[in-house]
Design an enzyme around this catalytic site. Structure first.
Site, PDB file in Angstrom:
ATOM      1  CG  ASP A  28       4.298  -7.907 -35.731  1.00 47.28           C
ATOM      2  OD1 ASP A  28       3.372  -8.445 -36.487  1.00 47.28           O
ATOM      3  OD2 ASP A  28       5.585  -7.535 -36.120  1.00 47.28           O
ATOM      4  CG  ASP A  30       5.069 -10.881 -41.322  1.00 50.51           C
ATOM      5  OD1 ASP A  30       5.615 -11.615 -41.758  1.00 50.51           O
ATOM      6  OD2 ASP A  30       3.935 -10.836 -41.550  1.00 50.51           O
TER       7      ASP A  30
HETATM    8  C1  XBP Z   1       2.649  -7.785 -41.709  1.00 46.83           C
HETATM    9  C2  XBP Z   1       2.005  -7.580 -42.839  1.00 46.83           C
HETATM   10  C3  XBP Z   1       1.629  -8.646 -43.607  1.00 46.83           C
HETATM   11  C4  XBP Z   1       2.816  -9.405 -44.524  1.00 46.83           C
HETATM   12  C5  XBP Z   1       2.436 -10.438 -45.469  1.00 46.83           C
HETATM   13  O1  XBP Z   1       2.402  -6.687 -40.643  1.00 46.83           O
HETATM   14  O2  XBP Z   1       1.451  -6.409 -43.167  1.00 46.83           O
HETATM   15  O3  XBP Z   1       0.989  -8.359 -44.761  1.00 46.83           O
HETATM   16  O4  XBP Z   1       3.766  -8.388 -44.656  1.00 46.83           O
HETATM   17  O5  XBP Z   1       1.597 -11.267 -45.085  1.00 46.83           O
HETATM   18  P1  XBP Z   1       2.547  -6.977 -39.260  1.00 46.83           P
HETATM   19  P2  XBP Z   1       0.297 -11.753 -45.665  1.00 46.83           P
HETATM   20  O6  XBP Z   1       3.803  -7.442 -38.741  1.00 46.83           O
HETATM   21  O7  XBP Z   1       2.099  -5.457 -38.631  1.00 46.83           O
HETATM   22  O8  XBP Z   1       1.575  -7.870 -38.781  1.00 46.83           O
HETATM   23  O9  XBP Z   1       0.623 -11.679 -47.428  1.00 46.83           O
HETATM   24  O10 XBP Z   1      -0.167 -12.964 -45.412  1.00 46.83           O
HETATM   25  O11 XBP Z   1      -0.696 -10.527 -45.686  1.00 46.83           O
HETATM   26 MG    MG Z   2       5.682  -6.443 -38.082  1.00 42.86          MG
END
Ligand code: XBP
Ligand code: MG
Length: 255
Positions: A28, A30
């Protein structure tokens, strides 16, 4: 002559027969590769609300709650509905507009090189590559910022497959992003480990059949991660997470 990475006993791209290793590791982004949310995405969302004249502001506490909704556009639409700022039809259109602006703002942040990898992430990825373990990414974030961020965090050629929110119809906790990553790798789930930071991410990886290591951060420490094969608070403590350690996790979870 085969190349070797510093400190490695294995030629690049060749797995040692002495170690139990995964065939691939899917990360992953973020909260896992980097702590992007609180001081990154959250700030960009707030700037986008101002630019677009939308009456929202997310403090740290509110944003932590909203991380339960994956996907930036979906998160904005959910907040607009929940706070009664807009009715249903308008919420989607305004969320799409705000999210476009937010994405542009966040691309600028990434290009300024302001986001560092979590401690130990770069060492783990280097160790995986040194041992011939393939590296992929599965995120619900948008490709416009994911690709430059991953290149900045891990190096331009470190990641073989990058699945983003743009590539799937349904975001995590749905398994679609992980299933697509497996398909593009040409692997089934048996030899692959996922690395996540959150409850929704863990649910997505597990639903795709992946043994999952969760490395929590301050925004996800309260998540339900009971289904993880291993839960840690850091990559580099108490011992560094290595390719061999991920191989052991996989072997232990799939005897
Ligand atoms: C990450 C997200 C993303 C980010 C923002 O979740 O939910 O939406 O918060 O990015 P994970 P965007 O780590 O579970 O993949 O604004 O590009 O959506
Ligand atoms: Mg994440």
């Amino acid at each position: 002559m085969s190349s070797r990475l510093p400190g490695s006993s294995s030629p690049i791209g060749v797995q040692s027969p002495l170690l139990r290793l995964p065939q691939a590791v899917v990360f992953d982004v973020d909260g896992t590769l980097a702590e992007t949310e609180r001081d990154g995405h959250r700030v960009a969302f707030n700037e986008a609300f101002t630019v677009e004249g939308v009456d929202l502001h997310w403090d740290v506490e509110r944003y932590r709650e909203l991380l339960g909704v994956t996907g930036g556009r979906e998160r904005v639409a959910a907040a607009l509905r929940e706070q009664g700022v807009l009715d249903d039809g308008d919420a989607d259109a305004v969320a799409a507009r705000v999210h476009r602006t937010k994405t542009e703002l966040f691309v600028d942040v990434v290009r300024r090189g302001e986001i560092d990898p979590r401690p130990g992430v770069r060492d783990l990825v280097d160790d995986l590559r040194a041992h011939g373990v393939r590296v992929a990414v599965a995120t619900t974030g948008r490709r416009a910022w994911v690709e430059p961020l991953v290149a900045h965090l891990l190096g331009a050629d470190a990641v073989e497959i990058t699945v983003c929110g743009d590539d799937v119809a349904t975001l995590k906790p749905d398994p679609e992003a992980y299933l697509l990553a497996l398909r593009l790798l040409g692997l089934d789930a048996d030899g692959v480990v996922a690395v996540e930071d959150s409850g929704p991410g863990l649910a997505a990886a597990r639903a795709a059949g992946l043994v999952t290591v969760v490395v929590t951060n301050p925004d996800t420490a309260h998540h339900d991660v009971a289904g993880a094969a291993v839960v840690r608070e850091a990559f580099d403590r108490p011992t560094p997470l290595t390719a061999g350690a991920l191989g052991d996790v996989l072997a232990g979870a799939r005897p």
